[in-house]
Write a protein that holds these residues in place. Sequence first.
Motif, PDB file in Angstrom:
ATOM      1  N   ILE A 193       5.916   6.970  -4.281  1.00  0.00           N
ATOM      2  CA  ILE A 193       4.813   6.327  -3.503  1.00  0.00           C
ATOM      3  C   ILE A 193       3.444   7.958  -3.367  1.00  0.00           C
ATOM      4  CG2 ILE A 193       4.372   6.838  -1.228  1.00  0.00           C
ATOM      5  CD1 ILE A 193       5.208   4.646  -2.396  1.00  0.00           C
ATOM      6  N   VAL A 194       4.029   9.056  -3.280  1.00  0.00           N
ATOM      7  CA  VAL A 194       3.248  10.683  -3.232  1.00  0.00           C
ATOM      8  C   VAL A 194       2.801  10.580  -4.649  1.00  0.00           C
ATOM      9  CG1 VAL A 194       3.125  12.549  -3.480  1.00  0.00           C
ATOM     10  CG2 VAL A 194       4.755  11.595  -1.247  1.00  0.00           C
ATOM     11  N   ASP A 195       3.166  10.908  -5.244  1.00  0.00           N
ATOM     12  CA  ASP A 195       2.800  10.929  -6.938  1.00  0.00           C
ATOM     13  C   ASP A 195       1.933  10.655  -7.503  1.00  0.00           C
ATOM     14  OD1 ASP A 195       3.806  13.537  -6.237  1.00  0.00           O
ATOM     15  OD2 ASP A 195       5.598  13.303  -7.593  1.00  0.00           O
ATOM     16  N   GLU A 196       2.432   8.262  -7.634  1.00  0.00           N
ATOM     17  CA  GLU A 196       2.013   7.411  -8.492  1.00  0.00           C
ATOM     18  C   GLU A 196       0.799   6.574  -7.552  1.00  0.00           C
ATOM     19  OE1 GLU A 196       4.717   6.794 -11.290  1.00  0.00           O
ATOM     20  OE2 GLU A 196       6.208   7.934 -10.800  1.00  0.00           O
ATOM     21  N   VAL A 197       1.131   6.451  -6.557  1.00  0.00           N
ATOM     22  CA  VAL A 197       0.567   5.182  -5.746  1.00  0.00           C
ATOM     23  C   VAL A 197      -0.440   5.908  -5.236  1.00  0.00           C
ATOM     24  CG1 VAL A 197       0.702   3.295  -3.691  1.00  0.00           C
ATOM     25  CG2 VAL A 197       2.907   3.678  -5.978  1.00  0.00           C
ATOM     26  N   LEU A 198      -0.657   6.839  -4.774  1.00  0.00           N
ATOM     27  CA  LEU A 198      -1.464   7.496  -4.002  1.00  0.00           C
ATOM     28  C   LEU A 198      -2.891   7.692  -4.295  1.00  0.00           C
ATOM     29  CD1 LEU A 198      -1.826   8.488  -0.750  1.00  0.00           C
ATOM     30  CD2 LEU A 198      -0.905  10.602  -1.627  1.00  0.00           C
ATOM     31  N   PRO A 199      -2.537   8.498  -6.150  1.00  0.00           N
ATOM     32  CA  PRO A 199      -4.242   8.539  -6.616  1.00  0.00           C
ATOM     33  C   PRO A 199      -3.946   7.009  -6.828  1.00  0.00           C
ATOM     34  CG  PRO A 199      -2.097  10.370  -7.577  1.00  0.00           C
ATOM     35  CD  PRO A 199      -1.651   9.165  -6.622  1.00  0.00           C
ATOM     36  N   MET A 200      -3.428   6.528  -6.934  1.00  0.00           N
ATOM     37  CA  MET A 200      -4.345   4.839  -7.756  1.00  0.00           C
ATOM     38  C   MET A 200      -4.938   4.674  -6.094  1.00  0.00           C
ATOM     39  SD  MET A 200      -1.664   0.938  -7.709  1.00  0.00           S
ATOM     40  CE  MET A 200      -2.877   0.056  -8.065  1.00  0.00           C
ATOM     41  N   VAL A 201      -4.363   4.544  -4.973  1.00  0.00           N
ATOM     42  CA  VAL A 201      -4.998   4.297  -3.256  1.00  0.00           C
ATOM     43  C   VAL A 201      -6.427   4.418  -3.322  1.00  0.00           C
ATOM     44  CG1 VAL A 201      -4.654   4.529  -1.107  1.00  0.00           C
ATOM     45  CG2 VAL A 201      -3.097   3.454  -2.309  1.00  0.00           C
ATOM     46  N   HIS A 202      -6.206   6.045  -3.320  1.00  0.00           N
ATOM     47  CA  HIS A 202      -7.536   7.168  -3.852  1.00  0.00           C
ATOM     48  C   HIS A 202      -8.533   6.382  -5.066  1.00  0.00           C
ATOM     49  CE1 HIS A 202      -6.867   9.855  -0.696  1.00  0.00           C
ATOM     50  NE2 HIS A 202      -5.847  10.211  -1.061  1.00  0.00           N
ATOM     51  N   GLU A 203      -8.154   6.148  -5.876  1.00  0.00           N
ATOM     52  CA  GLU A 203      -9.349   5.470  -6.515  1.00  0.00           C
ATOM     53  C   GLU A 203      -9.699   3.906  -6.070  1.00  0.00           C
ATOM     54  OE1 GLU A 203      -9.398   4.440 -11.689  1.00  0.00           O
ATOM     55  OE2 GLU A 203      -7.634   5.338 -10.938  1.00  0.00           O
ATOM     56  N   ILE A 204      -8.584   3.190  -5.803  1.00  0.00           N
ATOM     57  CA  ILE A 204      -9.333   2.453  -6.169  1.00  0.00           C
ATOM     58  C   ILE A 204     -10.069   1.458  -4.678  1.00  0.00           C
ATOM     59  CG2 ILE A 204      -8.302  -0.263  -5.449  1.00  0.00           C
ATOM     60  CD1 ILE A 204      -6.275   0.385  -7.003  1.00  0.00           C
ATOM     61  N   ASN A 205      -9.815   2.483  -3.731  1.00  0.00           N
ATOM     62  CA  ASN A 205      -9.955   3.055  -2.152  1.00  0.00           C
ATOM     63  C   ASN A 205     -11.495   3.334  -2.044  1.00  0.00           C
ATOM     64  OD1 ASN A 205     -10.814   4.366   0.831  1.00  0.00           O
ATOM     65  ND2 ASN A 205      -9.998   1.887   0.733  1.00  0.00           N
ATOM     66  N   GLY A 206     -11.655   4.643  -2.436  1.00  0.00           N
ATOM     67  CA  GLY A 206     -12.973   5.045  -2.727  1.00  0.00           C
ATOM     68  C   GLY A 206     -14.167   5.322  -1.944  1.00  0.00           C
ATOM     69  N   THR A 207     -13.300   5.724  -0.729  1.00  0.00           N
ATOM     70  CA  THR A 207     -13.815   6.108   0.117  1.00  0.00           C
ATOM     71  C   THR A 207     -13.244   7.203   0.731  1.00  0.00           C
ATOM     72  OG1 THR A 207     -11.792   5.532   2.095  1.00  0.00           O
ATOM     73  CG2 THR A 207     -13.265   3.417   1.924  1.00  0.00           C
ATOM     74  N   GLY A 208     -12.776   8.266   0.337  1.00  0.00           N
ATOM     75  CA  GLY A 208     -11.720   9.538   0.703  1.00  0.00           C
ATOM     76  C   GLY A 208     -11.113  10.214   1.881  1.00  0.00           C
ATOM     77  N   GLN A 209     -10.654   9.341   3.050  1.00  0.00           N
ATOM     78  CA  GLN A 209      -9.907   8.629   3.668  1.00  0.00           C
ATOM     79  C   GLN A 209      -8.767   8.554   2.892  1.00  0.00           C
ATOM     80  OE1 GLN A 209     -11.198   5.864   6.881  1.00  0.00           O
ATOM     81  NE2 GLN A 209     -12.434   4.568   5.085  1.00  0.00           N
ATOM     82  N   LEU A 210      -8.170   9.539   3.991  1.00  0.00           N
ATOM     83  CA  LEU A 210      -5.971   9.687   3.925  1.00  0.00           C
ATOM     84  C   LEU A 210      -5.567   7.850   4.265  1.00  0.00           C
ATOM     85  CD1 LEU A 210      -6.093  13.127   5.957  1.00  0.00           C
ATOM     86  CD2 LEU A 210      -6.115  12.805   3.623  1.00  0.00           C
ATOM     87  N   PRO A 211      -5.197   8.060   4.027  1.00  0.00           N
ATOM     88  CA  PRO A 211      -4.048   6.435   3.745  1.00  0.00           C
ATOM     89  C   PRO A 211      -3.180   6.508   5.739  1.00  0.00           C
ATOM     90  CG  PRO A 211      -3.825   6.941   1.654  1.00  0.00           C
ATOM     91  CD  PRO A 211      -4.495   8.349   2.098  1.00  0.00           C
ATOM     92  N   LEU A 212      -3.517   5.344   5.798  1.00  0.00           N
ATOM     93  CA  LEU A 212      -2.074   5.557   6.751  1.00  0.00           C
ATOM     94  C   LEU A 212      -1.356   4.518   6.776  1.00  0.00           C
ATOM     95  CD1 LEU A 212      -4.348   3.526   9.406  1.00  0.00           C
ATOM     96  CD2 LEU A 212      -3.977   5.893   9.836  1.00  0.00           C
ATOM     97  N   THR A 213       0.177   5.266   6.591  1.00  0.00           N
ATOM     98  CA  THR A 213       1.297   3.840   6.021  1.00  0.00           C
ATOM     99  C   THR A 213       1.466   2.820   7.150  1.00  0.00           C
ATOM    100  OG1 THR A 213       2.850   6.351   7.043  1.00  0.00           O
ATOM    101  CG2 THR A 213       1.724   6.010   4.508  1.00  0.00           C
ATOM    102  N   LEU A 214       2.792   2.269   7.528  1.00  0.00           N
ATOM    103  CA  LEU A 214       2.744   1.327   7.993  1.00  0.00           C
ATOM    104  C   LEU A 214       3.879   0.467   7.703  1.00  0.00           C
ATOM    105  CD1 LEU A 214       0.116  -0.960   9.703  1.00  0.00           C
ATOM    106  CD2 LEU A 214       2.093  -1.957   8.145  1.00  0.00           C
ATOM    107  N   GLY A 215       4.236  -0.187   8.455  1.00  0.00           N
ATOM    108  CA  GLY A 215       6.389  -0.635   7.659  1.00  0.00           C
ATOM    109  C   GLY A 215       7.018  -1.329   9.261  1.00  0.00           C
ATOM    110  N   CYS A 216       7.425  -2.540   9.199  1.00  0.00           N
ATOM    111  CA  CYS A 216       8.431  -2.729   9.596  1.00  0.00           C
ATOM    112  C   CYS A 216      10.106  -2.755   9.817  1.00  0.00           C
ATOM    113  CB  CYS A 216       7.906  -5.055  10.060  1.00  0.00           C
ATOM    114  SG  CYS A 216       5.974  -4.987  10.341  1.00  0.00           S
ATOM    115  N   SER A 217      11.166  -2.630  10.383  1.00  0.00           N
ATOM    116  CA  SER A 217      12.107  -2.821  10.129  1.00  0.00           C
ATOM    117  C   SER A 217      11.773  -1.057   9.528  1.00  0.00           C
ATOM    118  CB  SER A 217      12.235  -3.619   9.224  1.00  0.00           C
ATOM    119  OG  SER A 217      14.264  -3.456   9.076  1.00  0.00           O
ATOM    120  N   LEU A 218      13.180  -1.619   8.003  1.00  0.00           N
ATOM    121  CA  LEU A 218      13.231  -0.172   7.023  1.00  0.00           C
ATOM    122  C   LEU A 218      11.609  -0.026   6.737  1.00  0.00           C
ATOM    123  CD1 LEU A 218      15.061   1.635   5.323  1.00  0.00           C
ATOM    124  CD2 LEU A 218      15.879  -0.378   4.195  1.00  0.00           C
ATOM    125  N   GLY A 219      10.917  -1.383   6.311  1.00  0.00           N
ATOM    126  CA  GLY A 219       9.552  -0.911   5.815  1.00  0.00           C
ATOM    127  C   GLY A 219       8.868   0.584   7.502  1.00  0.00           C
TER     128      GLY A 219
END
Length: 246
Positions: A94-120
């Motif tokens: 999540i930290v090393d591979e998903v996070l850079p993908m999020v920043h590249e696609i999103n492009g706003t420069g904002q820090l992502p929130l994390t969210l989930g239900c139950s084990l999520g």
Amino acid sequence: MERHYYTQYSEHLQREMHVLVYGYTGVPIIVFPCQDSMCDNFENFGMIDVLQDYIDGGKIQIFSVDTVDKESWSDTWGDKGYRAWVQECYYRYIVDEVLPMVHEINGTGQLPLTLGCSLGATHAAIVFFRRPDLFGGVLGMSGCYDATYFTDGWCDENLYNNSPVHFLENMPSDHPYIQLYNERKIILCVGQGNWESEGIRTTGQMADIFYRKGIHGWTDFWGYDVDHDWPWWKKQIRYFLPFLVD
């Protein structure tokens, strides 16, 4: 609604992993599915529909990820050390591979929130509380924040690092992360109805830790009719989302 499906090979997990992205801009939110589920979990249970106005309005962009829970948290009879190691590899994915993908696609420069239900919610809390320098906040609904619940009390270094009630309890009150937590948005919610016993117990533990460490986290306990189930999570996400992104 814009919807894109991505496949990427994870070096940490040594397998192909998938991410579903909903929306075109806005606050990026990494969504963790419920136990043993994959990136289409929120869509299949109608949660994406509940968020459609936020997504189509450009307020949020959802990045829903796969899990490897069947090899970590859920493998009750498996080797505990291996299970903890798999979870640690997932965290690093999540930290090393998903996070850079999020920043590249999103492009706003904002820090992502994390969210989930139950084990999520457990996953969302782990990545946020371990790296508040990388994430902007967390919304956990009905999570269990004590990793040793899944291992009958057994713990090693990897499991400890993925158990918020343990690593937060031992975090010094002057640790720089305390200030970062207080610059972020932290909401942990749990009902008090059916199937919520561990959520109640461990959310209460988190509330106590927040108080003693001076962490301004919001722990919210809903009524005795509020069960560990999708209809309530849909109500909760609509209630809390404005506090996170509006």
